[in-house]
Scaffold this active site. Sequence first.
Site, PDB file in Angstrom:
ATOM      1  N   TYR A 131       0.809  -1.129   0.125  1.00 16.71           N
ATOM      2  CA  TYR A 131       0.035  -0.070   0.058  1.00 16.71           C
ATOM      3  C   TYR A 131       0.900   1.366   0.103  1.00 16.71           C
ATOM      4  O   TYR A 131       0.356   2.590  -0.153  1.00 16.71           O
ATOM      5  CB  TYR A 131      -0.855  -0.022   1.114  1.00 16.71           C
ATOM      6  CG  TYR A 131      -2.345  -0.587   0.979  1.00 16.71           C
ATOM      7  CD1 TYR A 131      -2.197  -2.166   0.779  1.00 16.71           C
ATOM      8  CD2 TYR A 131      -3.437  -0.019   0.724  1.00 16.71           C
ATOM      9  CE1 TYR A 131      -3.400  -2.802   0.395  1.00 16.71           C
ATOM     10  CE2 TYR A 131      -4.561  -0.777   0.420  1.00 16.71           C
ATOM     11  CZ  TYR A 131      -4.657  -2.112   0.319  1.00 16.71           C
ATOM     12  OH  TYR A 131      -5.701  -2.744  -0.164  1.00 16.71           O
ATOM     13  N   LYS A 177       2.483 -15.200   3.421  1.00 10.05           N
ATOM     14  CA  LYS A 177       2.542 -16.290   2.167  1.00 10.05           C
ATOM     15  C   LYS A 177       4.114 -16.526   2.115  1.00 10.05           C
ATOM     16  O   LYS A 177       5.034 -16.413   1.089  1.00 10.05           O
ATOM     17  CB  LYS A 177       2.318 -15.484   0.888  1.00 10.05           C
ATOM     18  CG  LYS A 177       2.137 -16.512  -0.431  1.00 10.05           C
ATOM     19  CD  LYS A 177       1.104 -17.458  -0.372  1.00 10.05           C
ATOM     20  CE  LYS A 177       1.407 -18.451  -1.580  1.00 10.05           C
ATOM     21  NZ  LYS A 177       0.546 -19.527  -1.557  1.00 10.05           N
ATOM     22  N   ASP A 233      -6.964  -6.627   3.529  1.00  9.05           N
ATOM     23  CA  ASP A 233      -7.827  -6.177   2.783  1.00  9.05           C
ATOM     24  C   ASP A 233      -8.875  -7.236   2.257  1.00  9.05           C
ATOM     25  O   ASP A 233     -10.019  -6.989   2.357  1.00  9.05           O
ATOM     26  CB  ASP A 233      -7.419  -5.136   1.892  1.00  9.05           C
ATOM     27  CG  ASP A 233      -8.359  -4.520   0.679  1.00  9.05           C
ATOM     28  OD1 ASP A 233      -9.368  -4.084   1.252  1.00  9.05           O
ATOM     29  OD2 ASP A 233      -8.207  -4.864  -0.536  1.00  9.05           O
TER      30      ASP A 233
HETATM   31  C1  IPM Z   1     -10.791  -1.018   2.290  1.00 12.30           C
HETATM   32  C2  IPM Z   1     -10.648  -0.330   0.744  1.00 12.30           C
HETATM   33  C3  IPM Z   1      -9.197   0.608   0.685  1.00 12.30           C
HETATM   34  C4  IPM Z   1      -7.919  -0.439   0.946  1.00 12.30           C
HETATM   35  C5  IPM Z   1      -9.235   1.043  -0.827  1.00 12.30           C
HETATM   36  C6  IPM Z   1     -10.341   1.910  -1.274  1.00 12.30           C
HETATM   37  C7  IPM Z   1      -8.006   1.798  -1.056  1.00 12.30           C
HETATM   38  O1  IPM Z   1     -10.663  -1.459   0.098  1.00 12.30           O
HETATM   39  O2  IPM Z   1     -10.688   0.182   3.171  1.00 12.30           O
HETATM   40  O3  IPM Z   1     -10.741  -1.872   2.680  1.00 12.30           O
HETATM   41  O4  IPM Z   1      -7.622  -1.407   0.069  1.00 12.30           O
HETATM   42  O5  IPM Z   1      -7.789  -0.365   2.098  1.00 12.30           O
HETATM   43 MN    MN Z   2     -11.085  -3.189   0.952  1.00 10.38          MN
END
Ligand code: IPM
Ligand code: MN
Length: 338
Positions: A131, A177, A233
């Site tokens: 991220y 992983k 996520d």
């Molecule tokens: C979440 C969303 C976000 C993430 C996106 C919108 C960047 O999917 O809050 O789960 O990936 O963290």
């Molecule tokens: Mn998400």
Amino acid sequence: MIAGDGIGPEVIEAAIPIIDGASKKHGFAILWERLPYSAHHYLQTKETLPDAAFHHLRDDVDAILLGALGDPRVPGNEHARDILLGLRFKLDLYVNFRPVVLLHPDLTPLRLPPVSPVDFVIFRENTEGQYLGRGRDSGDEHIAEEVNTGKGVERIIRAAFEWARSHRKTRVTMSDKSNAIPTHKIWQEKFKAIAAEYPGIQSEHRYVDALALELVREPARFQVIVTNNLYGDILSDLGAGLVGGLGVAASANLHPGRRGGLFEPVHGSAPSLAGKGMANPVAAVLTGALMVEQLGHPDAARDLERAVTQALAAGARTPDVGGTSTTRDVAAAIAAGL
Ligand code: IPM
Ligand code: MN
Ligand code: NAD
């Protein structure tokens, strides 16, 4: 409060009077400030989250409640990255706390044994991983780097164990992983070392692919799952799917030991539902419960959760959870239950 895009404003404006109802009943009051940052604001002004607004959110507020960010008119998602990911990173909210709780037996698509409560929480690392957006494009190579620091891995694993201990949980599952990604060795090392400090808690490891399968097959055996940003996520949407979908999944972005945080439903802006009165406000209300709990009002949080559970049981449900109610109907039923 940042309502954001799509169904964000609908679910947040439905949730706010309910959260206010709970605060009044439990003897406190929330002073709401509505901030305009959204795709609309970005398209009008080219501002995502201005520095002054960031400093204000960092220095002057107790908590941030966010609806959702994402709009087809901003295909690069610049505003969401700056606002949502920006706040997570810059406020160092390294825990993304995502509970997965089955509030009514008929909300799961699984055929579960009768007494099989799905009730676990995902500790998603929230400040590292892929991220950070590090990497490069050169020629035909498009390289995304994944950052795992010893400090970052250690603190999310420790947060998971601390929470497990304070909530009388007996098992923590770490997922990575490391069989395919050599740098995930740091997750193995830190997990082993920290688990040894918590002899009363069983520690176990699952590769993320195997965990995805096992979560579907036997979700009730999990209590606390700790994993990296990307797997967290993905697994949190899978978790939502086990208990009724994104319409009921709440989350909190926290820095343990600090007051406040950023509170948002797991779901996004669901553009196809926006403006139809069909969005499920339950995730936003349960997110409000996580917020008031963090602000020091656990009784109000439990009351909100109870009111939601009762409304669902009484059939106040939007179409995503098998009903015909509108956003407002469901909000009214929850408010009445309070
Ligand atoms: C979440 C969303 C976000 C993430 C996106 C919108 C960047 O999917 O809050 O789960 O990936 O963290
Ligand atoms: Mn998400
Ligand atoms: P999404 O969560 O917005 O929606 C996926 C589907 O889930 C919807 O089509 C809808 O069927 C259902 N759904 C979600 N929330 C619901 C609710 N409250 N009530 C009823 N049904 C609901 O995910 P997506 O379609 O992948 O993403 C849409 C946009 O939202 C994208 O721009 C994405 O980047 C963004 N997004 C933002 C956040 C956030 O702000 N925290 C989280 C996820 C996605």
